[in-house]
Design a protein around this motif. Structure first.
Motif, PDB file in Angstrom:
ATOM      1  N   ASP A 360      70.957 105.166  33.516  1.00  0.00           N
ATOM      2  CA  ASP A 360      72.036 104.495  32.780  1.00  0.00           C
ATOM      3  C   ASP A 360      71.502 103.451  31.803  1.00  0.00           C
ATOM      4  OD1 ASP A 360      71.084 102.770  34.670  1.00  0.00           O
ATOM      5  OD2 ASP A 360      73.054 102.199  35.487  1.00  0.00           O
ATOM      6  N   ALA A 361      70.282 103.638  31.291  1.00  0.00           N
ATOM      7  CA  ALA A 361      69.687 102.678  30.351  1.00  0.00           C
ATOM      8  C   ALA A 361      70.530 102.575  29.081  1.00  0.00           C
ATOM      9  CB  ALA A 361      68.261 103.096  30.003  1.00  0.00           C
ATOM     10  N   SER A 362      70.573 101.367  28.509  1.00  0.00           N
ATOM     11  CA  SER A 362      71.359 101.121  27.302  1.00  0.00           C
ATOM     12  C   SER A 362      70.569 101.541  26.067  1.00  0.00           C
ATOM     13  CB  SER A 362      71.713  99.636  27.210  1.00  0.00           C
ATOM     14  OG  SER A 362      72.173  99.300  25.926  1.00  0.00           O
ATOM     15  N   TYR A 363      71.224 102.322  25.190  1.00  0.00           N
ATOM     16  CA  TYR A 363      70.565 102.700  23.928  1.00  0.00           C
ATOM     17  C   TYR A 363      70.338 101.479  23.040  1.00  0.00           C
ATOM     18  CZ  TYR A 363      69.648 104.785  19.396  1.00  0.00           C
ATOM     19  OH  TYR A 363      69.078 105.095  18.183  1.00  0.00           O
ATOM     20  N   PRO A 364      71.366 100.624  22.783  1.00  0.00           N
ATOM     21  CA  PRO A 364      71.133  99.474  21.882  1.00  0.00           C
ATOM     22  C   PRO A 364      70.140  98.456  22.444  1.00  0.00           C
ATOM     23  CG  PRO A 364      73.493  99.892  22.157  1.00  0.00           C
ATOM     24  CD  PRO A 364      72.781 100.702  23.191  1.00  0.00           C
ATOM     25  N   ALA A 365      70.146  98.262  23.755  1.00  0.00           N
ATOM     26  CA  ALA A 365      69.319  97.204  24.336  1.00  0.00           C
ATOM     27  C   ALA A 365      67.876  97.635  24.593  1.00  0.00           C
ATOM     28  CB  ALA A 365      69.944  96.716  25.650  1.00  0.00           C
ATOM     29  N   LEU A 366      67.619  98.916  24.800  1.00  0.00           N
ATOM     30  CA  LEU A 366      66.280  99.368  25.164  1.00  0.00           C
ATOM     31  C   LEU A 366      65.707 100.398  24.189  1.00  0.00           C
ATOM     32  CD1 LEU A 366      63.944  99.383  27.229  1.00  0.00           C
ATOM     33  CD2 LEU A 366      65.140 101.251  28.405  1.00  0.00           C
ATOM     34  N   ILE A 367      66.422 101.490  23.988  1.00  0.00           N
ATOM     35  CA  ILE A 367      65.863 102.603  23.220  1.00  0.00           C
ATOM     36  C   ILE A 367      65.742 102.251  21.744  1.00  0.00           C
ATOM     37  CG2 ILE A 367      66.200 105.014  22.569  1.00  0.00           C
ATOM     38  CD1 ILE A 367      67.689 105.376  25.249  1.00  0.00           C
ATOM     39  N   LEU A 368      66.739 101.576  21.182  1.00  0.00           N
ATOM     40  CA  LEU A 368      66.702 101.214  19.759  1.00  0.00           C
ATOM     41  C   LEU A 368      65.536 100.287  19.434  1.00  0.00           C
ATOM     42  CD1 LEU A 368      69.725 100.467  17.500  1.00  0.00           C
ATOM     43  CD2 LEU A 368      67.730  98.988  17.425  1.00  0.00           C
ATOM     44  N   PRO A 369      65.350  99.150  20.134  1.00  0.00           N
ATOM     45  CA  PRO A 369      64.203  98.296  19.803  1.00  0.00           C
ATOM     46  C   PRO A 369      62.859  98.978  20.061  1.00  0.00           C
ATOM     47  CG  PRO A 369      65.354  97.472  21.755  1.00  0.00           C
ATOM     48  CD  PRO A 369      66.220  98.514  21.150  1.00  0.00           C
ATOM     49  N   ALA A 370      62.808  99.825  21.080  1.00  0.00           N
ATOM     50  CA  ALA A 370      61.560 100.554  21.350  1.00  0.00           C
ATOM     51  C   ALA A 370      61.205 101.455  20.173  1.00  0.00           C
ATOM     52  CB  ALA A 370      61.705 101.378  22.623  1.00  0.00           C
ATOM     53  N   GLN A 371      62.203 102.141  19.626  1.00  0.00           N
ATOM     54  CA  GLN A 371      61.949 103.026  18.483  1.00  0.00           C
ATOM     55  C   GLN A 371      61.550 102.245  17.235  1.00  0.00           C
ATOM     56  OE1 GLN A 371      64.142 106.661  17.645  1.00  0.00           O
ATOM     57  NE2 GLN A 371      65.618 106.036  19.192  1.00  0.00           N
ATOM     58  N   LEU A 372      62.179 101.104  17.012  1.00  0.00           N
ATOM     59  CA  LEU A 372      61.814 100.282  15.853  1.00  0.00           C
ATOM     60  C   LEU A 372      60.348  99.859  15.924  1.00  0.00           C
ATOM     61  CD1 LEU A 372      64.943  97.985  15.378  1.00  0.00           C
ATOM     62  CD2 LEU A 372      64.084  99.700  13.765  1.00  0.00           C
ATOM     63  N   LEU A 373      59.916  99.421  17.104  1.00  0.00           N
ATOM     64  CA  LEU A 373      58.522  99.010  17.279  1.00  0.00           C
ATOM     65  C   LEU A 373      57.575 100.194  17.091  1.00  0.00           C
ATOM     66  CD1 LEU A 373      58.855  96.588  20.333  1.00  0.00           C
ATOM     67  CD2 LEU A 373      58.199  95.969  18.000  1.00  0.00           C
ATOM     68  N   LEU A 374      57.941 101.336  17.664  1.00  0.00           N
ATOM     69  CA  LEU A 374      57.119 102.530  17.505  1.00  0.00           C
ATOM     70  C   LEU A 374      56.987 102.925  16.039  1.00  0.00           C
ATOM     71  CD1 LEU A 374      58.274 104.661  20.534  1.00  0.00           C
ATOM     72  CD2 LEU A 374      55.903 104.553  19.767  1.00  0.00           C
ATOM     73  N   GLY A 375      58.117 102.930  15.340  1.00  0.00           N
ATOM     74  CA  GLY A 375      58.097 103.300  13.933  1.00  0.00           C
ATOM     75  C   GLY A 375      57.290 102.331  13.086  1.00  0.00           C
ATOM     76  N   LEU A 376      57.509 101.032  13.287  1.00  0.00           N
ATOM     77  CA  LEU A 376      56.761 100.029  12.529  1.00  0.00           C
ATOM     78  C   LEU A 376      55.263 100.168  12.768  1.00  0.00           C
ATOM     79  CD1 LEU A 376      58.929  96.802  12.959  1.00  0.00           C
ATOM     80  CD2 LEU A 376      58.301  97.865  10.786  1.00  0.00           C
ATOM     81  N   GLY A 377      54.895 100.319  14.031  1.00  0.00           N
ATOM     82  CA  GLY A 377      53.480 100.417  14.372  1.00  0.00           C
ATOM     83  C   GLY A 377      52.835 101.659  13.797  1.00  0.00           C
ATOM     84  N   MET A 378      53.474 102.813  13.995  1.00  0.00           N
ATOM     85  CA  MET A 378      52.905 104.062  13.504  1.00  0.00           C
ATOM     86  C   MET A 378      52.867 104.101  11.974  1.00  0.00           C
ATOM     87  SD  MET A 378      51.761 106.006  15.822  1.00  0.00           S
ATOM     88  CE  MET A 378      51.903 106.615  17.493  1.00  0.00           C
ATOM     89  N   GLY A 379      53.931 103.632  11.327  1.00  0.00           N
ATOM     90  CA  GLY A 379      53.951 103.617   9.866  1.00  0.00           C
ATOM     91  C   GLY A 379      52.858 102.741   9.293  1.00  0.00           C
ATOM     92  N   THR A 380      52.643 101.585   9.903  1.00  0.00           N
ATOM     93  CA  THR A 380      51.605 100.664   9.452  1.00  0.00           C
ATOM     94  C   THR A 380      50.213 101.261   9.626  1.00  0.00           C
ATOM     95  OG1 THR A 380      53.003  98.754   9.989  1.00  0.00           O
ATOM     96  CG2 THR A 380      50.639  98.346   9.763  1.00  0.00           C
ATOM     97  N   ALA A 381      50.005 101.982  10.733  1.00  0.00           N
ATOM     98  CA  ALA A 381      48.681 102.540  11.037  1.00  0.00           C
ATOM     99  C   ALA A 381      48.396 103.834  10.298  1.00  0.00           C
ATOM    100  CB  ALA A 381      48.556 102.762  12.544  1.00  0.00           C
ATOM    101  N   PHE A 382      49.400 104.704  10.174  1.00  0.00           N
ATOM    102  CA  PHE A 382      49.179 106.029   9.607  1.00  0.00           C
ATOM    103  C   PHE A 382      48.744 105.971   8.145  1.00  0.00           C
ATOM    104  CE2 PHE A 382      51.091 109.774  12.080  1.00  0.00           C
ATOM    105  CZ  PHE A 382      50.681 109.238  13.289  1.00  0.00           C
ATOM    106  N   MET A 383      49.362 105.102   7.365  1.00  0.00           N
ATOM    107  CA  MET A 383      49.121 105.107   5.929  1.00  0.00           C
ATOM    108  C   MET A 383      47.665 104.773   5.574  1.00  0.00           C
ATOM    109  SD  MET A 383      48.829 103.377   2.910  1.00  0.00           S
ATOM    110  CE  MET A 383      49.218 101.729   3.450  1.00  0.00           C
TER     111      MET A 383
END
Length: 509
Positions: A360-383
């Protein structure tokens, strides 16, 4: 007569060319995930058995992964623009065949052809960028856009695949490639002007082609088979042994032949080697995210395919921001390791948040911030990683150096899918065995078991991303691109006859 104005057309043409190169790259990356969403419907329509359904994915992966080095060298020999356009046209025709498939044989054949032409297209696209954008600041912007697409395209594929499958038909997940390919090919023919003097006219290394193709096919198929048949399966073990022997023989041959398929100077450089290793490992973590979060949202949370696709939007936004606003802006100011290392650490932090998933994990409280961090990190590193993989390479080797980037990602994806799926399945089985006795709700128990499996595998993905960061911090030691050799050298530039790694190579226009 007055003084003629400087000709700015070549500069404008390069940026127009980037649009079509990026469009082609988006098509290839989309295809890696868009078909996954459509697979259940396609399996039902075509009567594909459960035992054979994996070949819709595997046929593509084997052809793509096995032929990438060959495709990269073809781009160097034949010309990048010609190879790029040929790959686009072939990919479109293969997609049309897949969309029109009437049985499983047609489908598997179409997927193999997509992989073959993708192996021509992907390294040609990246090497075109490498030889067209040589100014450090322009290169940073171009690779920022390319990196965002390469990283976020898979999530876009989930959204598009969900829409097409839910509102049209699974066949449109193939047909959608055709307009992409036609527009990109027409644009490439009109605006791409490949710099002169960059072709490799040496004879093709046939033994190298055979050994690398068979070795990579054995390796990718070994991991794919391990996912379905287990790691102790005799055929799985045999494939890994064959891959080790074939790839060792490939290295031995490349060290001796006069015109190698993969000049060892390309991978022996510590910076490029660090990029290939860290990117390959990072992709394992990314595949863990796509695989488990997709299943969690659809199976555990009951999201529709379209809703699942939209649930990945925060990660796409993070990747675009990390690549174009952080990576591209800082790439000409700080050494690549200070973008790659922290980028992978931020991605590991985001992945770490997902280890806290519950039924019953919350999408806004857990999954959304996790994805933002993943995206920021991968985008910064990949380029910066993708740019560094081709900086300092002689123009005649740009295609095969680019192919190595794609090969590391493809092999990483195969390893990630097999390894993490096996870990998740084992953890789920163990959870169900431990909790079956006292369970009152079988459906809830099954969901809890699945989530337990996902979180176990995600912990492994966190560890893998931390290893990626460590490799980036320790192996990648080049300085700021475009700046003189003010820091440690890569140790191979002078020996190989290529320019210092800190200087953008000068390529004749």
């Amino acid at each position: 007569m007055g003084t003629p104005l400087p000709d700015t057309a070549p500069d404008a043409r390069r940026w127009k060319a980037l649009v079509f190169i990026a469009l082609a790259q988006l098509m290839v990356v989309l295809d890696a995930t868009i078909v996954n969403i459509a697979l259940p419907a396609a399996q039902s329509d075509l009567g594909i058995s459960d035992g054979n359904k994996q070949w819709v994915i595997t046929a593509y992966a084997l052809a793509f992964g096995g032929l990438l080095l060959f495709g990269g060298r073809i781009a160097d020999l034949w010309g990048r623009k010609q190879t790029f356009v040929t790959g686009l046209i072939g990919f479109a025709l293969a997609s049309a065949l897949g969309g029109a498939a009437q049985n499983e044989a047609m489908m598997f054949g179409a997927r193999a052809l997509q992989g073959l032409f993708g192996a021509l297209l992907a390294p040609a696209a990246l090497s075109l960028l490498a030889v067209m954008f040589t100014d450090a600041k322009e290169r940073a912007k171009a690779f920022g856009i390319y990196g965002a697409i390469a990283g976020g395209g898979g999530a876009v594929g989930l959204i598009l695949g969900g829409f097409l499958t839910e509102y049209l038909n699974w066949r449109w997940t193939f047909f959608v490639n055709i307009p992409f390919a036609i527009i990109a090919a027409a644009g490439a023919l009109l605006v791409i002007r490949e710099p002169a003097g960059g072709r490799n006219r040496s004879p093709l290394d046939i033994p190298g082609v055979l050994l690398s193709t068979l070795g990579l096919v054995s390796l990718v198929y070994g991991f794919t088979r391990a996912e379905t048949n287990g790691w102790s399966d005799a055929t799985t073990i045999g494939l890994f042994v064959a891959a080790a022997v074939l790839l060792a023989a490939f290295v031995a041959v490349e060290a001796r032949v006069k015109h190698p398929l993969l000049p060892l100077r390309v991978v022996a450089d510590r910076n490029r080697g660090g990029v290939y290793a860290s990117l390959g490992l990072a992709v394992i973590g990314m595949f863990g995210l796509f695989l488990f979060l997709t299943y969690y949202l659809q199976v555990v949370k009951g999201f529709s395919p379209v809703k699942t696709g939209f649930a990945f939007l925060p990660m796409i936004a993070g990747m675009i921001t990390g690549s174009t606003q952080i990576g591209a802006r800082l790439m000409t100011r700080v050494p690549p390791r200070l973008l790659m290392g922290p980028g992978f650490l931020v991605a590991a932090l985001g992945m770490g948040l997902l280890t806290q998933l519950t039924v019953d994990a919350s999408y806004p409280a857990l999954i959304l911030p996790a994805q933002l961090l993943l995206g920021l990190g991968m985008g910064t590193a990949f380029m910066p990683a993708m740019s560094l993989a081709t900086i300092g390479v002689e123009a005649r080797d740009a295609g095969v150096a680019s192919a190595m980037v794609n090969t590391s990602q493809q092999v990483g994806g195969a390893i990630g899918t097999a390894l993490l799926n096996t870990i998740a399945a084992s953890a789920t089985t163990a959870y169900l065995a431990d909790h079956a006795a006292g369970a009152r709700n079988a459906q809830l128990l099954q969901a809890q078991g699945l989530v337990s499996g996902y979180t176990h595998a995600i912990w492994w993905a966190v560890g893998i991303l931390l290893v990626s960061a460590t490799i980036a911090f320790t192996l990648v030691n080049t300085g700021v691109p475009g700046v003189g050799a003010a820091s440690a050298t890569s140790g191979s530039g002078d020996e190989d006859g290529v320019e210092d790694e800190f200087k953008v190579p000068v390529i004749a226009h």
